[in-house]
Design an enzyme around this catalytic site. Sequence first.
Site, short mmCIF file in Angstrom:
data_model
loop_
_atom_site.label_atom_id
_atom_site.label_comp_id
_atom_site.label_asym_id
_atom_site.label_seq_id
_atom_site.Cartn_x
_atom_site.Cartn_y
_atom_site.Cartn_z
N LYS A 9 4.26 -14.50 4.33
CA LYS A 9 4.38 -15.41 3.27
C LYS A 9 5.79 -15.69 2.81
O LYS A 9 6.30 -15.62 1.54
CB LYS A 9 3.41 -15.06 2.02
CG LYS A 9 3.27 -16.03 0.78
CD LYS A 9 2.23 -17.26 1.24
CE LYS A 9 2.43 -18.46 -0.01
NZ LYS A 9 1.64 -19.44 0.34
N ASP B 298 -2.08 -17.60 3.63
CA ASP B 298 -3.18 -18.44 3.39
C ASP B 298 -3.53 -19.82 4.17
O ASP B 298 -4.87 -19.73 4.55
CB ASP B 298 -2.50 -19.35 1.81
CG ASP B 298 -1.20 -19.82 1.97
OD1 ASP B 298 -0.48 -19.38 2.85
OD2 ASP B 298 -0.89 -20.57 0.89
N ASP C 100 -5.01 -6.44 6.37
CA ASP C 100 -6.09 -6.16 5.69
C ASP C 100 -7.03 -7.34 5.61
O ASP C 100 -8.47 -7.15 5.96
CB ASP C 100 -6.09 -5.42 4.52
CG ASP C 100 -7.04 -4.19 4.12
OD1 ASP C 100 -8.24 -4.30 4.79
OD2 ASP C 100 -6.96 -3.75 2.88
N TYR D 207 1.03 -1.11 0.03
CA TYR D 207 -0.09 0.17 -0.04
C TYR D 207 0.86 1.26 0.06
O TYR D 207 0.35 2.26 0.19
CB TYR D 207 -0.93 -0.01 1.27
CG TYR D 207 -2.05 -1.07 1.18
CD1 TYR D 207 -1.97 -2.30 0.53
CD2 TYR D 207 -3.16 -0.82 2.02
CE1 TYR D 207 -2.83 -3.11 0.57
CE2 TYR D 207 -4.26 -1.91 2.04
CZ TYR D 207 -3.79 -2.94 1.29
OH TYR D 207 -5.03 -3.87 1.21
#
Length: 380
Positions: free
Chosen positions: A219, A252, A276, A149
């Site tokens: 991740k 995930d 988010d 972002y």
Amino acid sequence: MTEKKKRSDARYKIAWLPGDGIGVEVLEAAKMVLDKLQLNAEYIHGDIGWEFWCQEGDAFPGRTINLLKSVDAAMFGAITSKPVKAAEAELIPSLKGKGLTYRSPIVRMRQLFDLYICLRPCKGYSGNSLNYKENIDLVVFRENTEDLYAGVEFNPVPLELAVTLAKLSKPFSVFKDLAGDQYAISTKINTRKGSERIIRAAFDFAKKFGRKKVTVVHKANVVRATDGLFLEIAKEVAKDFPGIQMDDANIDAMCMWLLKNPFNYDVLVAPNLYGDIISDLCAQMVGGLGFGCSGNIGEKLAVFEPTHGSAPKYAGQYKVNPIATILAAKMMLDWLGEKSKAEVLEKAVARVIKEGKVRTYDMGGSSKTLEMAQIIAAHL
Ligand code: NAI
Ligand code: MG
């Protein structure tokens, strides 16, 4: 960091930023409750949102930025954000010839005031039929100023960037013959400072409020540079908090595990995008967007808001649930050091939910936004 130092002379200055659509309605509801609590505060209106972009080419005008420099805290409703390119802005008469593109004012606000903590408590209040399971009580710390972002994006991609990437990056070299308008780049930028301070804030919070565990969401197995750095720093910071367990999970897998057993988790900390995502997931487990509250917190300023947007399809109908915003006001009271008022307010919300007499449409009822505010105020 999730609390401002208390001022003894306290007549608080609070910036009041309704924004667009239902933002106006839910803030009106929150004001009814704060008035009943008799918080010693001056509420000062600030312009923000789509209307100001259309009128003056700026959704976050300089006068609102100046207002935010002078207040103790702010309450923000919601804004409408549309991805407008320069060519589309040309079609808006007041913006013609100015070459402007639209940028979300809330993302700008977070960066400009360095509101680096996005704090999202997700607590299921007993008796809410929308609870995924009873007694969920999770707290998400989302990094709020960088990561994907950061706003460093290219579409089309300038030639010098393409050439440099092809030179420096092996995987990228297979794309090197693509014309710049055939692909786009959004950069994920994570600094040591930005990562460390959000992770530290999560651990500090866990320590202060007797939470047992901080889970770091990432991740790092695939996104090795940025998420690898985030995880590495988390392991360093965790050493300063021997009483708190740290674990970590890929984003995930985290989504799956959170649904499978939310009770295995306590405090979660993540870079901006993953934060988010999991905060919306966690909000849904405790009733959905009508219950998701949020604080954007920096060293000097904190801005509190519901996590939902301006919901244009319901704008003007006064039918959406104001509880998310009223819980955001409760977070603001905590931040201001007004503990007893915060506690009284949370108890009133909890009782109203449990009694179930006043329910907005999302809760299966037909009560209006301000009826919900009135009944909460009546329980104070
Ligand atoms: P949204 O959050 O505004 O609404 C999505 C749906 O969630 C609504 O249609 C409604 O069904 C439900 N909902 C939202 N708030 C609710 C409430 N208080 N009570 C009951 N139900 C509620 O998201 P959407 O429709 O994707 O976006 C609308 C606009 O808001 C867009 O322009 C978007 O960019 C903007 N937005 C702004 C945010 C902010 O100001 N922080 C955050 C998210 C979206
Ligand atoms: Mg979101």
